[in-house]
Design a protein around this motif. Structure first.
Motif, short mmCIF file in Angstrom:
data_model
loop_
_atom_site.label_atom_id
_atom_site.label_comp_id
_atom_site.label_asym_id
_atom_site.label_seq_id
_atom_site.Cartn_x
_atom_site.Cartn_y
_atom_site.Cartn_z
N ALA A 69 21.70 -21.42 -78.61
CA ALA A 69 22.72 -20.88 -78.68
C ALA A 69 23.02 -21.74 -76.96
CB ALA A 69 23.05 -19.18 -78.32
N LYS A 70 25.00 -21.80 -76.88
CA LYS A 70 24.89 -22.18 -75.83
C LYS A 70 26.20 -21.36 -75.05
CE LYS A 70 24.37 -24.34 -71.86
NZ LYS A 70 23.39 -24.45 -71.06
N ARG A 71 25.76 -21.11 -73.87
CA ARG A 71 27.19 -19.79 -72.93
C ARG A 71 27.69 -20.77 -71.98
NH1 ARG A 71 27.18 -15.87 -69.48
NH2 ARG A 71 24.59 -15.61 -70.11
N PHE A 72 28.73 -21.02 -71.48
CA PHE A 72 29.29 -21.30 -70.38
C PHE A 72 30.29 -20.11 -69.39
CE2 PHE A 72 29.00 -25.71 -71.85
CZ PHE A 72 28.28 -26.69 -70.43
N ASP A 73 29.40 -19.23 -68.33
CA ASP A 73 29.53 -18.28 -67.83
C ASP A 73 30.85 -17.11 -69.81
OD1 ASP A 73 29.78 -18.34 -65.30
OD2 ASP A 73 31.98 -19.02 -65.10
N LEU A 74 32.09 -17.03 -69.82
CA LEU A 74 32.07 -15.47 -70.13
C LEU A 74 32.70 -16.51 -72.20
CD1 LEU A 74 34.81 -14.08 -68.09
CD2 LEU A 74 31.96 -13.60 -69.07
N ARG A 90 26.74 -20.93 -81.43
CA ARG A 90 25.31 -19.72 -81.44
C ARG A 90 24.44 -20.02 -82.88
NH1 ARG A 90 28.12 -13.94 -81.02
NH2 ARG A 90 29.81 -14.96 -80.58
N LEU A 92 28.41 -11.66 -76.19
CA LEU A 92 28.89 -13.07 -76.72
C LEU A 92 27.28 -13.14 -77.52
CD1 LEU A 92 30.13 -13.95 -72.94
CD2 LEU A 92 31.42 -13.35 -75.47
N ILE A 93 26.52 -12.58 -77.24
CA ILE A 93 25.82 -13.85 -78.43
C ILE A 93 24.66 -12.98 -78.93
CG2 ILE A 93 23.49 -14.69 -78.22
CD1 ILE A 93 24.15 -16.25 -75.94
N ARG A 138 20.35 -27.38 -70.66
CA ARG A 138 19.35 -26.32 -71.24
C ARG A 138 20.38 -25.64 -72.19
NH1 ARG A 138 14.48 -25.67 -69.22
NH2 ARG A 138 14.46 -27.55 -67.34
N PRO A 139 19.77 -24.96 -73.27
CA PRO A 139 20.31 -24.07 -74.03
C PRO A 139 20.03 -22.40 -73.80
CG PRO A 139 18.12 -25.05 -75.01
CD PRO A 139 17.95 -25.65 -73.74
N THR A 140 21.44 -21.82 -73.80
CA THR A 140 21.07 -20.54 -73.23
C THR A 140 20.18 -19.02 -73.72
OG1 THR A 140 23.54 -20.48 -72.56
CG2 THR A 140 22.72 -18.22 -72.72
N ARG A 141 19.54 -20.03 -75.50
CA ARG A 141 18.78 -19.25 -76.24
C ARG A 141 18.26 -20.63 -77.41
NH1 ARG A 141 19.84 -13.80 -77.90
NH2 ARG A 141 19.68 -12.27 -75.39
N ARG A 158 23.55 -23.34 -62.29
CA ARG A 158 23.59 -22.57 -61.62
C ARG A 158 22.88 -22.19 -60.73
NH1 ARG A 158 26.66 -17.65 -63.21
NH2 ARG A 158 27.85 -19.18 -63.64
N VAL A 210 31.10 -18.02 -75.36
CA VAL A 210 30.51 -19.06 -75.83
C VAL A 210 30.67 -20.46 -77.14
CG1 VAL A 210 28.80 -18.15 -78.60
CG2 VAL A 210 29.00 -16.95 -76.57
N ALA A 232 29.49 -23.78 -63.54
CA ALA A 232 29.57 -22.76 -64.61
C ALA A 232 28.47 -22.60 -65.92
CB ALA A 232 30.93 -23.18 -65.62
N ASP A 233 27.43 -23.69 -65.86
CA ASP A 233 26.47 -23.16 -66.69
C ASP A 233 25.83 -22.37 -65.82
OD1 ASP A 233 23.98 -23.87 -67.41
OD2 ASP A 233 24.45 -25.54 -68.53
N PRO A 234 25.53 -21.38 -66.58
CA PRO A 234 24.36 -20.04 -65.49
C PRO A 234 23.08 -20.60 -65.34
CG PRO A 234 25.09 -19.21 -68.22
CD PRO A 234 25.80 -20.94 -67.51
N GLU A 235 22.81 -21.37 -66.66
CA GLU A 235 21.31 -21.77 -66.20
C GLU A 235 21.16 -22.84 -64.91
OE1 GLU A 235 22.54 -22.53 -69.76
OE2 GLU A 235 21.52 -19.96 -69.69
#
Lengths: 210, 227, 226
Positions: free
Chosen positions: A13-18, A23, B226-227, A57-60, B142, A20, B137-140
Motif C-alpha cells: 500500500a502507498k499513501r502520500f499525505d491524504l 492498497r 484511507l487504508i 518505501r511502501p506504507t504497508r 518525511r 492513497v 509529502a511522503d510520510p516515510e
C-alpha cells in the motif's frame, strides 16, 4: 550463467499525505516469466514499479528479492541485480549517448565498458559516434537509449514501465524480440503497460484498480 | 488498568499544585538576588527551566530520531515530532524571558552573547525542522529526512555550546554553579529554582504525552479512513 | 578502494562535464559573489570602517559573502538530478557513498574556484590588510572543506523535498552558525597576525569538518535511498 531471481510482493500500500495510491497489491515475478501490471492512468503503475525497484518505501506490505540458491537479498543488493526503463527516469540531457552509457557502466563497475556500450547502442539502433547531447534526441531515440542503459549489466530482473511508448513499428518489433529473448534466458520481467500487444507477452497479471 | 488510570488522573493535579507553589515561592518566598537590578533576578525561576526544557526536548527529539532510523516505527517519528514541537514552544519562551532580563540588566534586548546565540540556534533548528517536515509529502520520507536533520543539528550543538563560548567572552551570569564550584545563590533561591526545574520538567512530560497520544490518534484516523 | 575511487571519479567527471556545458551552478555562485562584493565595496568601501575595527568587520563581511554565494549554488548538483529526473537511475546504478564522494568533490571544486576569484578581489577592493597570508590560506581551506561537507549533506536532503524555495539556506544556516563564528574569528586572527587565534580556529574547524564527514558517511545512504 545469469542468476535466477524471483521478486515477490505482498499486500503493498502507498499513501502520500491524504491520498492513497493503491492498497492490498500482491504478486510475484518468476525467472523466465513476464509479470504484467495493468491499470488506468493514475492507478499507480509507475509508483508500484518505483517501489519494487526500492526507490520508494511502501506504507504497508513487503517486497522480497529471492535468489534461487542463496535466499533473500538485502535491500542494498537489489540495485545490482535490476535494470529499469521508466518514463519518470531520465538520462543526462547534456551528455551524448556514449557518455551516458559510459557513465552508468563505470558506476556499475561493468568490465569492457567501451566495447559493450558501442555494441549495445548498435543493437538498439543508435549511432555510437554521434556527438549530439541526448537533450536533442527525439522521444523515440531517447526511449531506445534508456533501454540500452537498462541492459548494460545484463540484469536478472528487468522492469519495463511503458517500454513501447514513442517507439516506431520497427522499434516495437525489436522490443518484442528483446523481451522474448530475456524471458528465454531466465530474466524475471515486470512490465507495466496498457498496450494490448505488450499485455500478450505476460505470463502473470496484476491489475490496479485506480 | 484502573489504578494506572487513577494515577493518571491524580498526577496533573499534583503538577497543578506544585506549579502553583513554585510560582508563589518565586515571587514571594525567595529573596531577590544581590547584584541584580531590582527584582529582576526572579525571572531566573522561569527562564532557566524553560531553557532547560527546550534543551531536554532537543535531546529527546534526537534520541527518538536515531531510534526511528533504526526501527522505522512510526511511533518514534511521532515522539521526535512531539518533542520538537515542545522544544520549539519552550525555546520561544526562553528567548522571550531571556531578552526581557537582558533589557533590564544590560540595557538591550539582544546582545548575541554565546548563550543567547545557543538559544537562537535551537530556535532556528526547530524552525528548520518543521519547514523540512512541511515540504515533504511522503510520510516515510518525511520521517527519515527530519530524523537525519535532527541528528545533523545535534552534532553541531557541542561546538556552539562548549567551544564557541570558550573562545569568546560571555555577558551571561555564570551557570548555577560557577567555575570554582561555589554557589552564588542563596539556599532559598536554589530550592525554588530546583523545584521549578522539576515542575517544568513534569509539565513538559505531561504535554509531551498528550501530544504523542494526539498525534497517534490523528495518524490512526488517517489510516483508518484511507487504508 | 580503487574501484570506489574510480566510480566516485566517474560521478565527479560527469557533474563537471554537465556543469561545463550548462554552467548553472558556476553562474549562480559567481554572479552572486560578484554582485554582493560590488554592493559591499560600493556601500562600505575600504575606508569607512575605523582602523581598529577593520580586521574583525572585514573578516565577517568576507565570510558572509562566501556563505551566501555558497547558498546560491551548492545545492545545484543534487537538485538538478531531481529536477531532470536523472536521480532515480543514478540511485539504482551507483553506490550511495560513491555519489556522496563525487558530489562532495564537485562542490569543493566549486567552492575553491569561488574563493580563488573572490578572496583576492575582496582583499584588493576592501583594502583588507592580512598580516599572515599563509594563515588565511589555511583558514580558507579548512573552512571551505567544512562548509562543503555540511552543505553537500543538506543539499541531498532538500533535493527530496517538493517546495524547496529557501529551504536550502533555512536548513543550512543553523548548522553553519558555529562554523561561521569560528571562521570569522580565525580570519581576523590571520589578519592581525596572531598565530594562537589561527591554530585555535583551525582545530575547531577541522574537528567540526571531521565530525560532519563521519556523520555524512553514516547518514548519506539513508537520505539518498529514502
Amino acid at each position: 550463467m545469469k542468476r535466477s531471481i524471483r521478486v515477490e510482493f505482498d499486500e503493498l500500500a502507498k499513501r502520500f499525505d491524504l491520498r492513497v495510491i493503491f492498497r492490498g497489491v500482491s504478486g510475484r515475478a518468476e525467472p523466465g516469466e513476464v509479470l504484467v501490471i495493468t491499470g488506468p492512468n493514475g492507478s499507480g503503475k509507475s509508483t508500484l514499479v518505483a517501489m519494487l525497484c526500492g526507490l520508494l518505501r511502501p506504507t504497508r506490505g513487503s517486497i522480497r528479492y529471492v535468489d534461487g540458491d542463496d535466499g533473500e537479498l538485502s535491500r542494498d543488493e537489489w540495485r545490482s541485480v535490476l535494470g529499469v526503463v521508466a518514463p519518470s527516469m531520465g538520462l543526462y540531457e547534456e551528455l551524448d549517448a556514449m557518455e551516458n552509457l559510459r557513465f552508468f557502466a563505470k558506476v556499475r563497475g561493468v568490465h569492457d565498458a567501451e566495447s559493450l556500450c558501442r555494441d549495445l547502442l548498435g543493437r538498439v539502433g543508435l549511432d555510437p559516434g554521434r556527438k549530439t547531447p541526448v537533450g536533442g534526441y527525439s522521444t523515440g531515440m531517447h526511449q531506445r537509449l534508456k533501454i540500452a542503459q537498462a541492459l548494460l549489466h545484463d540484469p536478472p530482473v528487468l522492469f519495463l514501465d511503458e517500454p513501447g511508448s514513442n517507439l516506431d513499428p520497427t522499434g516495437q518489433d525489436w522490443l518484442e524480440g528483446m523481451v522474448l529473448e530475456q524471458r528465454e534466458r531466465g530474466t524475471a520481467l515486470v512490465l507495466a503497460t496498457n498496450d494490448r500487444r505488450e499485455m500478450e507477452w505476460g505470463t502473470r497479471h496484476v491489475a490496479l484498480s485506480g | 488498568m484502573s489504578s494506572r488510570g487513577g494515577v493518571h488522573r491524580v498526577l496533573p493535579w499534583v503538577l497543578f499544585v506544585w506549579m502553583a507553589v513554585v510560582i508563589w515561592a518565586a515571587f514571594l518566598w525567595a529573596p531577590a538576588a544581590s547584584g541584580f537590578v531590582g527584582q529582576s533576578s526572579r525571572i531566573v525561576f522561569f527562564h532557566v527551566p524553560t531553557a532547560w526544557v527546550a534543551t531536554l526536548a532537543f535531546l529527546g527529539s534526537c534520541i527518538a530520531s536515531i531510534r526511528y532510523l533504526k526501527t522505522r516505527q512510526p511511533i518514534d517519528d511521532i515522539r521526535a515530532q512531539a518533542a520538537s514541537a515542545l522544544g520549539l514552544t519552550f525555546a520561544i519562551l526562553a528567548t522571550i524571558t531571556g531578552s526581557i532580563f537582558a533589557r533590564i540588566m544590560w540595557g538591550s534586548y539582544w546582545n548575541w552573547d554565546p548563550r543567547e546565540t545557543s538559544i537562537t540556534f535551537l530556535l532556528l533548528i526547530y524552525a528548520a525542522y518543521f519547514a523540512l517536515r512541511g515540504a515533504i509529502a511522503d510520510p516515510e520520507r518525511r520521517a527519515a529526512m527530519a530524523a537525519v536533520y535532527a541528528i545533523l543539528a545535534f552534532v553541531t550543538v557541542p561546538f556552539l555550546v562548549f567551544i564557541v563560548p570558550r573562545i569568546y567572552w560571555s555577558l551571561h551570569p555564570d551557570t548555577i554553579i560557577n567555575v570554582q564550584g561555589k554557589m552564588k545563590m542563596s539556599s532559598r533561591m536554589l530550592q525554588v529554582l530546583f523545584a521549578s526545574l522539576a515542575g517544568f520538567t513534569g509539565l513538559a512530560s505531561w504535554l509531551y504525552c498528550i501530544e504523542v497520544r494526539l498525534e497517534r490518534l490523528r495518524r490512526a484516523r488517517q489510516h483508518e479512513e484511507l487504508i | 578502494m580503487w574501484r570506489f575511487l574510480a566510480e566516485a571519479a566517474a560521478v565527479f567527471v560527469k557533474d563537471l562535464r554537465s556543469e561545463f556545458r550548462t554552467k548553472v551552478a558556476l553562474n549562480a555562485l559567481g554572479l552572486f559573489a560578484v554582485t554582493t562584493l560590488a554592493a559591499v565595496s560600493y556601500t562600505i568601501g575600504p575606508y569607512r570602517i575605523a582602523e581598529a575595527d577593520r580586521p574583525f568587520l572585514l573578516s565577517a563581511l568576507l565570510w558572509i559573502v562566501i556563505f551566501f554565494a555558497a547558498m546560491a549554488g551548492l545545492d545545484r548538483s543534487f537538485v538538478k538530478e531531481e529536477d531532470t529526473h536523472t536521480a532515480p537511475l543514478l540511485r539504482l546504478s551507483a553506490d550511495p557513498l560513491v555519489v556522496w564522494a563525487g558530489k562532495l568533490v564537485f562542490n569543493l571544486v566549486l567552492l575553491a574556484v569561488l574563493m580563488a576569484i573572490l578572496v583576492p578581489l575582496y582583499i584588493v577592493l576592501m583594502g583588507f590588510h592580512v598580516s599572515s597570508p599563509l594563515a588565511l590560506f589555511a583558514v580558507l581551506m579548512a573552512g571551505g572543506y567544512t562548509l562543503g561537507v555540511t552543505t553537500t549533506m543538506v543539499a541531498a536532503i532538500i533535493a527530496r523535498a517538493m517546495t524547496r524555495g529557501a529551504l536550502f539556506s533555512v536548513l543550512s544556516l543553523p548548522l553553519l552558525l558555529p562554523l561561521m563564528i569560528f571562521l570569522i574569528q580565525g580570519t581576523r586572527a590571520a589578519a592581525e597576525g596572531s598565530p594562537d587565534g589561527v591554530t585555535q580556529t583551525l582545530r575547531a574547524v577541522i574537528s567540526l569538518g571531521g565530525v560532519m564527514t563521519v556523520v555524512s558517511v553514516i547518514l548519506f545512504p539513508v537520505v539518498w535511498h529514502e
